[in-house]
Write a protein that holds these residues in place. Structure first.
Motif, short mmCIF file in Angstrom:
data_model
loop_
_atom_site.label_atom_id
_atom_site.label_comp_id
_atom_site.label_asym_id
_atom_site.label_seq_id
_atom_site.Cartn_x
_atom_site.Cartn_y
_atom_site.Cartn_z
N UNK A 112 0.83 -1.21 0.00
CA UNK A 112 0.00 0.00 0.00
C UNK A 112 0.87 1.26 0.00
N UNK A 113 1.89 1.26 0.85
CA UNK A 113 2.78 2.42 0.90
C UNK A 113 3.53 2.60 -0.41
N UNK A 114 4.01 1.48 -0.97
CA UNK A 114 4.78 1.54 -2.22
C UNK A 114 3.93 2.01 -3.39
N UNK A 115 2.63 1.73 -3.33
CA UNK A 115 1.75 2.10 -4.44
C UNK A 115 1.38 3.57 -4.44
N UNK A 116 1.76 4.28 -3.40
CA UNK A 116 1.44 5.70 -3.31
C UNK A 116 0.05 5.99 -2.79
N UNK A 117 -0.48 5.11 -1.97
CA UNK A 117 -1.82 5.31 -1.41
C UNK A 117 -1.88 6.62 -0.63
N UNK A 118 -2.99 7.33 -0.77
CA UNK A 118 -3.19 8.57 -0.02
C UNK A 118 -3.58 8.30 1.42
N UNK A 119 -4.14 7.12 1.68
CA UNK A 119 -4.49 6.71 3.04
C UNK A 119 -4.66 5.20 3.06
N UNK A 120 -4.49 4.61 4.25
CA UNK A 120 -4.64 3.17 4.42
C UNK A 120 -5.69 2.93 5.51
N UNK A 121 -6.64 2.04 5.20
CA UNK A 121 -7.65 1.62 6.18
C UNK A 121 -7.37 0.16 6.49
N UNK A 122 -7.15 -0.16 7.76
CA UNK A 122 -6.70 -1.51 8.08
C UNK A 122 -7.54 -2.16 9.17
N UNK A 123 -8.07 -3.35 8.86
CA UNK A 123 -8.64 -4.24 9.86
C UNK A 123 -7.48 -5.10 10.34
N UNK A 124 -6.89 -4.74 11.45
CA UNK A 124 -5.59 -5.30 11.85
C UNK A 124 -5.71 -6.72 12.36
N UNK A 125 -4.83 -7.59 11.87
CA UNK A 125 -4.71 -8.93 12.45
C UNK A 125 -4.19 -8.82 13.88
N UNK A 126 -3.27 -7.91 14.09
CA UNK A 126 -2.72 -7.64 15.42
C UNK A 126 -2.31 -6.18 15.47
N UNK A 127 -2.93 -5.41 16.36
CA UNK A 127 -2.56 -4.02 16.49
C UNK A 127 -1.11 -3.86 16.90
N UNK A 128 -0.65 -4.69 17.84
CA UNK A 128 0.74 -4.63 18.28
C UNK A 128 1.68 -5.04 17.15
N UNK A 129 1.26 -6.05 16.38
CA UNK A 129 2.10 -6.53 15.29
C UNK A 129 2.27 -5.52 14.17
N UNK A 130 1.32 -4.60 14.03
CA UNK A 130 1.38 -3.59 12.97
C UNK A 130 1.91 -2.25 13.46
N UNK A 131 2.25 -2.17 14.73
CA UNK A 131 2.63 -0.88 15.31
C UNK A 131 3.79 -0.22 14.57
N UNK A 132 4.80 -1.00 14.18
CA UNK A 132 5.93 -0.42 13.47
C UNK A 132 5.51 0.11 12.11
N UNK A 133 4.59 -0.59 11.44
CA UNK A 133 4.11 -0.14 10.14
C UNK A 133 3.34 1.18 10.28
N UNK A 134 2.60 1.32 11.38
CA UNK A 134 1.90 2.57 11.62
C UNK A 134 2.90 3.73 11.71
N UNK A 135 4.01 3.48 12.39
CA UNK A 135 5.05 4.51 12.50
C UNK A 135 5.65 4.85 11.14
N UNK A 136 5.86 3.83 10.32
CA UNK A 136 6.44 4.05 8.99
C UNK A 136 5.49 4.89 8.13
N UNK A 137 4.19 4.59 8.21
CA UNK A 137 3.22 5.36 7.44
C UNK A 137 3.19 6.81 7.91
N UNK A 138 3.23 7.01 9.22
CA UNK A 138 3.22 8.36 9.76
C UNK A 138 4.43 9.15 9.28
N UNK A 139 5.60 8.50 9.25
CA UNK A 139 6.82 9.16 8.79
C UNK A 139 6.73 9.59 7.33
N UNK A 140 5.93 8.86 6.55
CA UNK A 140 5.75 9.19 5.13
C UNK A 140 4.55 10.09 4.87
#
Length: 357
Positions: A112-140
């Motif tokens: 999603x990030x690589x495709x240039x998405x303007x926003x990501x909506x996620x039904x998380x398998x694990x909120x804790x497991x995705x925490x780092x990805x949330x930080x990466x999206x915020x940084x971008x």
């Protein structure tokens, strides 16, 4: 306090919420305003939600789901698709194939990030497991909205998911209301996949509500993937291990699996309760195969997730944490439930992309 017991404050232009017929969603314009809790401050406040309308531009939204195995997530997808169409945005939906596939969802998030998405909506398998990805999206500079499943809200600019403990609690109230004066409930719970967050919260809410009631005993808790096959094996094991079990409480696939397993075992005394909704639960309720199920209005959650994303992109006011009110549905309450926010139309086929016009 519930939003139906207190004065609401409008988040959109329209007011009032009419009751719908018993058939699932047929007209997107009937969904809103939707009664919610605004839990952004940490204190749930009754409110009404109305989407912002058509987006200023045909943004590219990327949506991630744990799976599309049952009609619950199909209902969320229906809300996502119809709101994307109404807002005239592009939407691409990916599903990971199950709660055991966190690495796949992480990879899809990267896509999603690589495709240039303007926003990501996620039904998380694990909120804790995705925490780092949330930080990466915020940084971008890419806003992320959590939908349906719990996420660390401090990591995201917006999310919408039910209070799962409250949802477990309303099903417990349904069970307690069904018990006779001297009737004993010997319960095995089947909360769902361990580590998902929602499964544990559902379970804790149920246990808290029945705690202290001398007529209710929790025999065991059996966590497992929310596929019917896994749940069936867990139920069969419980039927062998706990011959005095007379209540099965768990996920919608648990209830689906339990109906056949209980019939095969000749256990006509068994009460079956689902902690959430899908089409099979409504059908089973109408047949008398289950006692009740809970709802969090998944069609509405999907639609609100799209709207929250658009508001974030356009820097418009957004409710940071939207929480639908949990409700228990049994034969006495189903006529008053707005079913077009609960289930997709039975003839709707899931759509994995929307193209703006």
């Amino acid at each position: 306090m519930t939003p139906f017991q207190a004065m609401t404050r409008a988040l959109g232009l329209a007011t009032g919420l009419s009751l719908a017929a018993l058939s699932p969603a047929s007209a997107q314009e009937n969904w809103f305003p939707m009664k919610i809790f605004d839990s952004s401050s940490g204190t749930p406040t009754p409110a009404e939600y109305t989407p912002v309308g058509k987006a200023e531009k045909p943004y590219n939204l990327c949506v991630l789901f744990p799976h599309m195995k049952d009609s619950f997530w199909v209902a969320v997808a229906y809300g996502v698709v119809k709101q994307a169409e109404a807002a005239n945005v592009n939407m691409t939906l990916y599903e990971a194939g199950g709660y055991e596939n966190l690495p796949r969802q992480l990879s899809q998030f990267d896509d999603c990030l690589a495709s240039g998405a303007d926003a990501i909506i996620v039904g998380a398998i694990s909120g804790a497991g995705l925490a780092q990805k949330f930080d990466e999206a915020k940084a971008k500079g890419v806003p992320v909205v959590g939908v349906v499943n719990p996420v660390p809200i401090e990591k995201l600019p917006a999310a919408n998911f039910v209070d799962f403990a409250a949802m477990g609690g309303v099903t417990a109230k349904g069970l307690l209301a069904s018990l006779g004066a001297d009737e004993t409930a010997n319960v095995v719970t089947f909360p769902g996949p361990a580590g998902s967050g929602w499964a544990e919260s559902f379970n804790e809410g149920f246990k808290k509500e029945v705690a202290g009631n001398p007529n209710v005993k929790i025999l065991d808790e059996k966590f497992g993937d929310s596929g019917v096959a896994v749940q069936l094996q867990l139920i069969q094991d419980a039927l062998q291990t706990y011959p005095d079990m007379n209540v099965i409480w768990g996920t919608a696939p648990t209830a689906e699996a339990a109906i056949g397993a209980v019939a095969e075992a000749g256990r006509t005394d068994m009460k079956i309760i689902s902690s959430y909704e899908n089409q099979a639960m409504l059908d089973a309720l109408n047949r008398g195969d289950i006692l009740a199920f809970a709802t969090q209005y998944p069609v509405g959650e999907g639609a609100i997730g799209i709207d929250q994303a658009i508001r974030l992109i356009e820097k418009k006011p957004v409710v940071k944490l939207v929480q639908p009110e949990a409700a228990v549905i049994d034969k006495t309450t189903v006529p008053n439930v707005k079913m077009d926010l609960v289930l997709a139309p039975a003839d709707w086929t899931p759509v994995y992309s929307v193209k703006a016009k």
